[in-house]
Design a protein around this motif. Structure first.
Motif, PDB file in Angstrom:
ATOM      1  N   ARG B   8      46.638  -6.974  49.902  1.00  0.00           N
ATOM      2  CA  ARG B   8      45.709  -6.909  48.670  1.00  0.00           C
ATOM      3  C   ARG B   8      46.271  -5.832  47.749  1.00  0.00           C
ATOM      4  NH1 ARG B   8      40.192  -6.473  52.164  1.00  0.00           N
ATOM      5  NH2 ARG B   8      41.807  -5.633  53.242  1.00  0.00           N
ATOM      6  N   ARG B   9      47.121  -4.929  48.296  1.00  0.00           N
ATOM      7  CA  ARG B   9      47.703  -3.759  47.232  1.00  0.00           C
ATOM      8  C   ARG B   9      48.789  -4.192  46.577  1.00  0.00           C
ATOM      9  NH1 ARG B   9      45.502   1.246  49.433  1.00  0.00           N
ATOM     10  NH2 ARG B   9      44.010   0.702  51.145  1.00  0.00           N
ATOM     11  N   PHE B  10      49.131  -5.359  46.671  1.00  0.00           N
ATOM     12  CA  PHE B  10      50.383  -5.970  45.996  1.00  0.00           C
ATOM     13  C   PHE B  10      49.784  -6.255  44.428  1.00  0.00           C
ATOM     14  CE2 PHE B  10      53.792  -7.492  49.432  1.00  0.00           C
ATOM     15  CZ  PHE B  10      53.328  -6.470  50.184  1.00  0.00           C
ATOM     16  N   PRO B  11      51.097  -5.913  43.591  1.00  0.00           N
ATOM     17  CA  PRO B  11      50.704  -6.381  42.069  1.00  0.00           C
ATOM     18  C   PRO B  11      50.371  -7.909  42.048  1.00  0.00           C
ATOM     19  CG  PRO B  11      53.111  -5.556  42.460  1.00  0.00           C
ATOM     20  CD  PRO B  11      52.160  -5.532  43.587  1.00  0.00           C
ATOM     21  N   GLY B  12      49.620  -7.972  41.346  1.00  0.00           N
ATOM     22  CA  GLY B  12      49.181  -9.514  40.821  1.00  0.00           C
ATOM     23  C   GLY B  12      48.656 -10.425  42.018  1.00  0.00           C
ATOM     24  N   LEU B  14      45.487 -10.723  43.186  1.00  0.00           N
ATOM     25  CA  LEU B  14      44.427 -11.317  42.885  1.00  0.00           C
ATOM     26  C   LEU B  14      44.503 -12.679  41.874  1.00  0.00           C
ATOM     27  CD1 LEU B  14      41.777 -10.847  43.817  1.00  0.00           C
ATOM     28  CD2 LEU B  14      40.909  -9.690  41.777  1.00  0.00           C
ATOM     29  N   PRO B  15      45.249 -12.696  40.768  1.00  0.00           N
ATOM     30  CA  PRO B  15      45.541 -13.644  39.808  1.00  0.00           C
ATOM     31  C   PRO B  15      46.292 -14.739  40.566  1.00  0.00           C
ATOM     32  CG  PRO B  15      46.508 -11.610  38.759  1.00  0.00           C
ATOM     33  CD  PRO B  15      45.845 -11.153  40.141  1.00  0.00           C
ATOM     34  N   LEU B  16      47.241 -14.437  41.453  1.00  0.00           N
ATOM     35  CA  LEU B  16      48.038 -15.371  42.292  1.00  0.00           C
ATOM     36  C   LEU B  16      47.302 -16.231  43.189  1.00  0.00           C
ATOM     37  CD1 LEU B  16      51.170 -16.225  41.930  1.00  0.00           C
ATOM     38  CD2 LEU B  16      51.242 -14.734  44.243  1.00  0.00           C
ATOM     39  N   THR B  17      46.511 -15.617  43.851  1.00  0.00           N
ATOM     40  CA  THR B  17      45.295 -16.075  44.721  1.00  0.00           C
ATOM     41  C   THR B  17      44.452 -17.093  43.978  1.00  0.00           C
ATOM     42  OG1 THR B  17      45.373 -14.113  46.110  1.00  0.00           O
ATOM     43  CG2 THR B  17      43.594 -15.655  46.357  1.00  0.00           C
ATOM     44  N   PHE B  18      44.147 -16.664  42.830  1.00  0.00           N
ATOM     45  CA  PHE B  18      43.070 -17.659  42.151  1.00  0.00           C
ATOM     46  C   PHE B  18      43.936 -18.797  41.671  1.00  0.00           C
ATOM     47  CE2 PHE B  18      40.118 -14.170  42.048  1.00  0.00           C
ATOM     48  CZ  PHE B  18      38.955 -14.978  42.662  1.00  0.00           C
ATOM     49  N   LEU B  19      45.110 -18.681  41.160  1.00  0.00           N
ATOM     50  CA  LEU B  19      45.965 -19.688  40.596  1.00  0.00           C
ATOM     51  C   LEU B  19      46.211 -20.686  41.528  1.00  0.00           C
ATOM     52  CD1 LEU B  19      47.948 -20.984  38.335  1.00  0.00           C
ATOM     53  CD2 LEU B  19      49.876 -19.833  39.351  1.00  0.00           C
ATOM     54  N   CYS B  20      46.671 -20.205  43.227  1.00  0.00           N
ATOM     55  CA  CYS B  20      46.957 -21.224  44.097  1.00  0.00           C
ATOM     56  C   CYS B  20      45.616 -21.977  44.352  1.00  0.00           C
ATOM     57  CB  CYS B  20      47.312 -20.254  45.127  1.00  0.00           C
ATOM     58  SG  CYS B  20      48.886 -19.666  45.071  1.00  0.00           S
TER      59      CYS B  20
END
Lengths: 355, 273
Positions: B8-12, B14-20
């Protein structure tokens, strides 16, 4: 003469190049509580599994009341096993577990059910008959395993460290129970353990096993008081091993020179020879005396309080440390730390060992 | 103490998760929502209705879908039963029969179909059937399904079997059971959750298969996936969305069941510690 229940004749078991059991011969008598005792990895469990039929043997024979059973599969041998991990069938309730062997032997439901109830009564588990194994405590599971193995009235019952998973208090209670059940049923028990106290308190006879070889066979008292070699003396209970120079062994008695120069004569184990050897003296058989009255002299280095007893460690002049066990009663003189003391023991208390 | 690799601390993150999640589920959700559309269009919303579900069961294509569904389900049930039986025996041999020559080859052969591209299997199976002069039809679909379902049934069964310690079989043998009785009375009941799990998985895999089925089915016989594909070729109509939603529902139910059965098995203790 009592009949021989299990006769292991010159049995060897190899796994590839590793020799697990080397030329083992043992005669276990009918109606005997016989213990195989040894450290882990010594081959005692392999021997038990060979009798049960789970291990093929490389050489030799295993006879059950005179009949060679070495080539029979486990289900054709009239012996039953109490497994270390109990191995109760998790999908069957207690009664079904106990009835399993009886049904396989061809008994009908009613006969098997009656016998199961009888055995469960013997191990005091009647009220748990409908439970699944997962709903029982460790001690209860252990008793179900015992009941299941006893139900078919095996000629010999094999017990593979059945108490090792129980806590101390329970273990002591179950020991007496096991002994009682053995006497009541008259079934020959072969019990495997690495716990020498268990072996000493329960067994009619003990076989001490190390490195795949039988070291000594005998009643508890004989094993404890007349160990044949250094391993047995050291493994069973605590002992002091004293380096001595043996000048002569004759008629079962050895004459030797103790450290410090005193001459001493004591019983020798069969096979002991002249030269450098070891005397075994149990800590409780050594007494503390005035320096000049002792066979050995040294100074106390440590005292350990054990509740009922007190251990006093004494360092001899040559650096060896001997332990003396004193009873913790009124009037026992406990020497001060560093005090010069003499150590004495009777002829019968010491024994020259085979190295 | 924080976990060493807290993603969860990695950059990006949240957006990546939602994209997937969007890419995975948006099409499914759109199909499900539009299956309840009252319009003839597949893109314009015309209000809520069940007309396309009615269409599936009573419309001009309903006969075709009905026979396709019967084929699909009957093939899936038979393929699942047979492949599960074979997988159970295979798992028993692989895990409980000790070491034997060719064990690792056997293991590879059982699981290889998972790695072979499905199109290759499809072509090969078709060539095989025509080489031995087998008329393509219901039976060829069934045989092909049995074969590719085996590794899927094998995996949960073998996983379950691995957790059953040998000492239970030894205890049964010690209590006078023969090898077969040990298998039937001890091993089989303990394996049941894995077997059910494997059966359900095989059923779903068979029900959903398109590529191999399409190659080996021959003319005049359809399963649901091939029937749907056939209809789509003539243009996507909303009734396809309805039937897809129904198929999805069946899949979800079976996968959930498979999961629950697997978990039920885990609660029962099979290990001895």
């Amino acid at each position: 003469m009592t009949e021989i229940a299990v006769d292991v004749v010159n049995m060897t078991k190899r796994y590839g190049n590793f020799v697990a059991l080397s030329n083992v011969s043992l005669s276990i008598l009918d109606n005997e509580f016989f213990t195989l005792l040894g450290p882990s990895g010594c081959g005692k469990t392999t021997l038990l599994r060979a009798i049960a039929g789970f291990e093929d043997i490389s050489e030799g024979a295993i006879k059950l009341y005179g009949e060679d059973i070495a080539d029979l599969p486990p289900n054709k041998r009239p012996v039953n096993t109490v497994f270390q991990q109990y191995a109760l069938f998790p999908h069957m309730d207690v009664t079904a577990n106990v009835m399993f062997g009886l049904l396989q032997l061809g008994q009908d439901q009613a006969t098997a059910g009656a016998r199961a109830a009888e055995v469960l009564d013997m191990v005091q588990l009647t009220e748990f008959a409908d439970r699944l194994p997962s709903q029982l405590s460790g001690g209860q599971q252990q008793r179900v395993a015992l009941a299941r193995a006893l139900a078919p009235k095996p000629k010999v019952l094999l017990l593979d460290e059945p108490l090792s998973a129980l806590d101390l208090k329970l273990r002591q209670a179950v020991r007496q129970e096991l002994q009682q059940i053995q006497q009541d049923t008259g079934i020959t028990f072969i019990f495997v353990t690495h716990d020498q106290e268990e072996a000493l308190t329960m067994s009619d006879r003990i076989a001490v096993i190390a490195d795949g070889e039988v070291q000594q066979v005998g009643p508890a008292r004989e094993i404890y008081e007349a160990p044949v070699n250094k391993f047995v003396a050291d493994f069973i209970g605590e002992t002091n091993l004293i380096d001595v120079a043996v000048s002569d062994v004759m008629n079962g008695n050895a004459t030797c020179t103790l450290p410090g120069g005193a001459q001493f004569t004591c019983p020798a184990a069969i096979g002991a020879v002249a030269g450098n050897g070891h005397l075994s003296v149990r800590p409780e058989r050594v007494s503390l005396v005035k320096p000049k009255d002792g066979l050995l002299q040294g100074s106390t280095v440590r005292q350990t309080y054990l509740g009922t007893d007190m251990h006093v460690d004494v360092r001899l002049k040559d650096g060896e440390i001997l332990t003396v066990r004193l009873q913790n009663s009124e009037g026992t003189d406990i020497p001060e730390q560093g005090a010069l003391v003499g150590l004495n023991f009777e002829t019968g208390a010491a024994r020259l060992l085979v190295d | 103490m924080a976990k060493k690799l807290d993603l969860r601390r990695f950059p990006g993150f949240l957006p990546l998760t939602f994209l997937c999640l969007f890419l995975l589920y948006a099409p499914l959700i759109i199909v499900m929502v539009y299956s309840f559309n009252d319009s003839n269009s597949i893109t314009n919303w015309g209000g809520l209705s069940l007309r396309w579900y009615v269409e599936v069961f009573t419309g001009v294509e309903s006969e075709k879908f009905k026979s396709a569904a019967i084929n699909s389900i009957s093939i899936a049930i038979m393929a699942a039963i047979i492949s599960t039986s074979i997988a159970t025996l295979a798992a028993t041999a692989m895990l409980k029969a000790g070491n034997f020559r060719g064990k690792s080859v056997g293991f590879a052969l059982i699981n290889l179909p998972l790695m072979v591209p499905e199109i290759v299997t499809a072509v090969a199976t078709l060539i095989f059937f025509s080489a031995i002069g087998f008329t393509t039809g219901y039976l060829t679909i069934l045989v092909a399904h049995i074969v590719f379902c085996i590794p899927f049934a094998y995996l949960p069964i073998a996983a379950r079997m691995q957790g059953i310690e040998d000492v239970y079989e030894q205890a049964a043998m010690d209590l006078y059971a023969t090898r077969f009785q040990t298998f039937r009375l001890i091993l089989l009941p303990l394996m049941t959750p894995g077997i059910i799990s494997g059966f359900l998985l095989a059923f779903i895999i068979s029900l959903d298969d398109f590529i191999i089925t399409n190659f080996v089915k021959g003319a005049g016989i359809e399963t649901l996936p091939t029937a749907i594909f056939g209809s789509v070729k003539q243009g996507i109509k909303p009734n396809i969305m309805a039937i897809s939603t129904l198929l999805l529902l069946v899949s979800v139910v079976f996968v959930t069941l498979s999961y629950l059965v697997g978990r039920m098995g885990q609660n029962k203790k099979v290990t001895t510690d």
